[in-house]
Motif scaffolding. Structure first.
Motif, PDB file in Angstrom:
ATOM      1  N   TYR A  46      45.225  17.999  65.998  1.00  0.00           N
ATOM      2  CA  TYR A  46      44.476  17.122  65.086  1.00  0.00           C
ATOM      3  C   TYR A  46      43.100  16.777  65.654  1.00  0.00           C
ATOM      4  O   TYR A  46      42.097  16.804  64.947  1.00  0.00           O
ATOM      5  CB  TYR A  46      45.246  15.819  64.836  1.00  0.00           C
ATOM      6  N   ALA A  47      43.087  16.454  66.929  1.00  0.00           N
ATOM      7  CA  ALA A  47      41.830  16.012  67.538  1.00  0.00           C
ATOM      8  C   ALA A  47      40.789  17.129  67.544  1.00  0.00           C
ATOM      9  O   ALA A  47      39.631  16.919  67.159  1.00  0.00           O
ATOM     10  CB  ALA A  47      42.097  15.523  68.965  1.00  0.00           C
ATOM     11  N   TYR A  48      41.203  18.327  67.929  1.00  0.00           N
ATOM     12  CA  TYR A  48      40.232  19.420  68.048  1.00  0.00           C
ATOM     13  C   TYR A  48      39.727  19.858  66.661  1.00  0.00           C
ATOM     14  O   TYR A  48      38.553  20.174  66.487  1.00  0.00           O
ATOM     15  CB  TYR A  48      40.825  20.605  68.817  1.00  0.00           C
ATOM     16  N   ALA A  49      40.629  19.863  65.677  1.00  0.00           N
ATOM     17  CA  ALA A  49      40.207  20.242  64.324  1.00  0.00           C
ATOM     18  C   ALA A  49      39.186  19.235  63.789  1.00  0.00           C
ATOM     19  O   ALA A  49      38.200  19.604  63.141  1.00  0.00           O
ATOM     20  CB  ALA A  49      41.420  20.313  63.392  1.00  0.00           C
ATOM     21  N   GLU A  50      39.405  17.958  64.105  1.00  0.00           N
ATOM     22  CA  GLU A  50      38.477  16.925  63.649  1.00  0.00           C
ATOM     23  C   GLU A  50      37.109  17.101  64.310  1.00  0.00           C
ATOM     24  O   GLU A  50      36.069  16.959  63.670  1.00  0.00           O
ATOM     25  CB  GLU A  50      39.054  15.537  63.974  1.00  0.00           C
ATOM     26  N   GLU A  51      37.116  17.431  65.576  1.00  0.00           N
ATOM     27  CA  GLU A  51      35.834  17.631  66.260  1.00  0.00           C
ATOM     28  C   GLU A  51      35.077  18.818  65.647  1.00  0.00           C
ATOM     29  O   GLU A  51      33.883  18.720  65.376  1.00  0.00           O
ATOM     30  CB  GLU A  51      36.032  17.871  67.764  1.00  0.00           C
ATOM     31  N   ASP A  52      35.787  19.905  65.401  1.00  0.00           N
ATOM     32  CA  ASP A  52      35.125  21.083  64.827  1.00  0.00           C
ATOM     33  C   ASP A  52      34.520  20.773  63.465  1.00  0.00           C
ATOM     34  O   ASP A  52      33.388  21.156  63.171  1.00  0.00           O
ATOM     35  CB  ASP A  52      36.114  22.245  64.702  1.00  0.00           C
ATOM     36  N   ALA A  53      35.297  20.058  62.642  1.00  0.00           N
ATOM     37  CA  ALA A  53      34.800  19.727  61.307  1.00  0.00           C
ATOM     38  C   ALA A  53      33.567  18.831  61.424  1.00  0.00           C
ATOM     39  O   ALA A  53      32.575  19.016  60.708  1.00  0.00           O
ATOM     40  CB  ALA A  53      35.894  19.022  60.511  1.00  0.00           C
ATOM     41  N   PHE A  54      33.607  17.888  62.330  1.00  0.00           N
ATOM     42  CA  PHE A  54      32.480  16.964  62.462  1.00  0.00           C
ATOM     43  C   PHE A  54      31.241  17.649  63.030  1.00  0.00           C
ATOM     44  O   PHE A  54      30.115  17.367  62.607  1.00  0.00           O
ATOM     45  CB  PHE A  54      32.883  15.768  63.324  1.00  0.00           C
ATOM     46  N   LEU A  55      31.443  18.565  63.958  1.00  0.00           N
ATOM     47  CA  LEU A  55      30.282  19.277  64.506  1.00  0.00           C
ATOM     48  C   LEU A  55      29.569  20.061  63.410  1.00  0.00           C
ATOM     49  O   LEU A  55      28.334  20.098  63.361  1.00  0.00           O
ATOM     50  CB  LEU A  55      30.711  20.208  65.650  1.00  0.00           C
ATOM     51  N   ALA A  56      30.351  20.632  62.513  1.00  0.00           N
ATOM     52  CA  ALA A  56      29.751  21.375  61.396  1.00  0.00           C
ATOM     53  C   ALA A  56      28.968  20.426  60.488  1.00  0.00           C
ATOM     54  O   ALA A  56      27.827  20.707  60.094  1.00  0.00           O
ATOM     55  CB  ALA A  56      30.842  22.098  60.602  1.00  0.00           C
ATOM     56  N   THR A  57      29.570  19.282  60.184  1.00  0.00           N
ATOM     57  CA  THR A  57      28.898  18.270  59.351  1.00  0.00           C
ATOM     58  C   THR A  57      27.605  17.813  60.013  1.00  0.00           C
ATOM     59  O   THR A  57      26.564  17.689  59.370  1.00  0.00           O
ATOM     60  CB  THR A  57      29.820  17.052  59.168  1.00  0.00           C
ATOM     61  N   LEU A  58      27.699  17.584  61.295  1.00  0.00           N
ATOM     62  CA  LEU A  58      26.533  17.099  62.035  1.00  0.00           C
ATOM     63  C   LEU A  58      25.384  18.091  61.995  1.00  0.00           C
ATOM     64  O   LEU A  58      24.232  17.725  61.780  1.00  0.00           O
ATOM     65  CB  LEU A  58      26.900  16.877  63.503  1.00  0.00           C
ATOM     66  N   ARG A  59      25.732  19.349  62.206  1.00  0.00           N
ATOM     67  CA  ARG A  59      24.690  20.373  62.218  1.00  0.00           C
ATOM     68  C   ARG A  59      23.947  20.379  60.889  1.00  0.00           C
ATOM     69  O   ARG A  59      22.724  20.383  60.846  1.00  0.00           O
ATOM     70  CB  ARG A  59      25.288  21.755  62.511  1.00  0.00           C
TER      71      ARG A  59
END
Ligand code: ATP
Ligand code: MG
Ligand code: MG
Ligand code: MG
Length: 484
Positions: free
Chosen positions: A364-377
């Motif tokens: 859960y944690a890693y998937a959330e980070e990946d999704a957020f990094l994409a949003t951030l970019r």
């Protein structure tokens, strides 16, 4: 003294004094619709205090996992606020009252380390009492505290409640004087960083309602019995006994901070100061990362998963703050796979389920980070452009339109927009943003109504289905491959 040892001594002391050890309740507060998360040790005992249930034992002791979202902005900037923390507490359900609670606390705090206590120098401990609580005052005098170190304080500080209707009462708190390098002399009224609160003894005797703030509420009546509820911040005691400046430097948190420092190449404490509020912004960020990563671990461990509302949103917000702090320190890659296992190793000795369940937690944690990094970019580029445009036209406020577009189209959270804009010296048209949000909400409501009555055109979806076939959602197992 290690945090685990402090916990052990606390439980042993109260067990030897007739208390039953009760395990921590999980962080989500399921018993109370007014509360998202457990914010104090007493929450699981509320029905006993209100007389709605008969307690199975008259005395209890626990180490409760707590979460206080209202403290989020303090994290890293004061020496003593975590989002997640552990509260050691002893409880009396209509059994002993002030005359029992004060000597029990004083004994543990001042008894020597060799004799099983915490060994604090009694001359550095300052108790406070509620304004007219002469009873508590006299008991502190009787255990040997001189009058000049007992401070009387008002409702704001010395009347405790959960912040919602329920049991409450006047309280008496213990502060530890960390010495002149931490601030000004004169007791907790003068400097709460130098004089650090570490234990609150609540004399639970009222039922309150209409809680508007710490000092605005209505006393509805007396509880059926006089009770004791205490809360000693485990991390705060650890910071005292480990001789460190703040709770992000104790044994259960510091390794996460160190790993974040290694990862980002930012040396922690490059500009050392004992006073947390004078810290370098990078040090604050490292502390935020350490705190928030630990909190995320504990939350997911207790079954919370990232979401756009409720408990899941609190988790999401905490994780996103941590991830953003990592980026602000100059590290652009995935960080959680480096940090979360360190947090697990810190906490698993006390909470073994974190190790056995780590596969699920980390997924859960890693998937959330990946999704957020994409949003951030995606979002950051747009926001940066908007900020530059606003500035070039001499504006001091980012439009509500822009903030809304970022939120609506890119999933870029408004708190982040506010934070980034503020860093660039810009305000945000909050009102405009909120108006657009409200419009959107009423549109969504109208749509929902239309759907109920069937008056909505679904033909557009039909075309998608016919040309592309059904789409499987793979977001939990795969992450977006993005080239942006
Ligand atoms: P403060 O005034 O420092 O914010 P508080 O008065 O809000 O603390 P209480 O509600 O009295 O705290 O909680 C009991 C104890 O729990 C405190 O004495 C402290 O040791 C600990 N504690 C409270 N909030 C935190 C936090 N955010 N992080 C770590 N420990 C905490
Ligand atoms: Mg507080
Ligand atoms: Mg306080
Ligand atoms: Mg307090």
């Amino acid at each position: 003294m290690k945090t685990a040892e402090i916990k052990r001594r606390y439980l042993a002391h109260f067990e030897a004094n007739g208390h039953t050890v009760v395990p921590s309740a999980p962080l989500p507060a399921i018993s109370d619709p007014n509360l998202l998360f457990i914010n104090a040790g007493m929450v699981q005992f509320v029905p006993y205090f209100l007389g709605q249930q008969k307690p199975p034992h008259a005395r209890a002791v626990s180490v409760q996992k707590c979460l206080r979202t209202p403290d989020i902005d303090e994290v890293g900037k004061t020496s003593r606020h975590g989002t997640f923390f552990q509260m050691n507490g002893n409880f009396s359900f209509g059994d002993y009252f002030k005359e029992g609670a004060i000597p029990l606390a004083w004994d543990l705090v001042t008894r020597s380390v060799e004799a099983g206590g915490f060994g604090l120098d009694p001359e550095r401990v300052w108790p406070t009492v509620y304004l007219d609580d002469d009873e508590a005052y006299e008991i502190w005098r009787s255990v040997g505290v001189p009058a000049e170190r007992i401070v009387r304080r008002g409702k704001q500080d010395n009347f405790w409640s959960m912040g919602i209707p329920g049991p409450a009462g006047p309280c008496s708190e213990l502060f530890y004087d960390r010495g002149p390098e931490y601030g000004r002399e004169g007791g907790p009224e003068v400097d709460e960083d130098r004089y650090m609160e570490f234990w609150n003894l609540v004399f639970m005797q009222y039922d309150i309602a209409d809680v508007r703030s710490k000092d605005e509420f209505r006393i509805v009546g007396e509880l059926p019995a006089k009770n004791i509820d205490t809360g000693m911040g485990l991390e705060r005691m650890a910071s005292i006994l480990q001789g460190v400046d703040n709770l992000y430097e104790i044994d259960e948190v510091r390794p996460i901070l160190d790993r974040a420092s290694e990862l980002t190449g930012k040396r922690y404490g490059a500009n050392p100061s004992h006073v947390a509020s004078e810290s370098h912004p990078d040090d604050v960020r490292l502390r935020v990362i350490a705190d928030h990563v630990r909190t995320a671990l504990m939350l997911i461990g207790d079954g919370v998963t990232p979401a756009n509302e409720g408990r899941g949103y609190v988790l999401r917000r905490i994780m996103r703050r941590a991830i953003r702090a990592v980026r602000l320190l100059g590290y652009q890659d995935r960080a959680l796979p480096e940090l979360l296992p360190v947090a697990r190793d810190c906490m698993a000795p006390s909470y073994p389920e974190l190790a056995t369940d780590f596969e699920r937690i980390s997924r859960y944690a890693y998937a959330e980070e990946d999704a957020f990094l994409a949003t951030l970019r995606a979002g950051t580029t747009i926001l940066d452009t908007a900020i530059a445009e606003t500035k070039s036209t001499g504006g001091s406020r980012l439009s509500g339109d822009k903030a809304f577009q970022l939120h609506d189209t890119y999933g870029f959270p408004i708190d982040l927009t506010l934070e980034i804009a503020a860093e660039q010296g810009l305000a945000v048209d909050d009102e405009g943003f909120r108006r657009l949000m409200a419009d959107q909400r009423s549109r969504a409501k109208a749509d929902a109504k239309a759907r109920k009555t069937g008056h909505v055109d679904l033909s557009a979806y039909r075309t998608v289905l016919d040309t592309g076939g059904p789409v499987e959602f793979t977001g939990y197992t795969e992450t977006r491959r993005e080239s942006r």
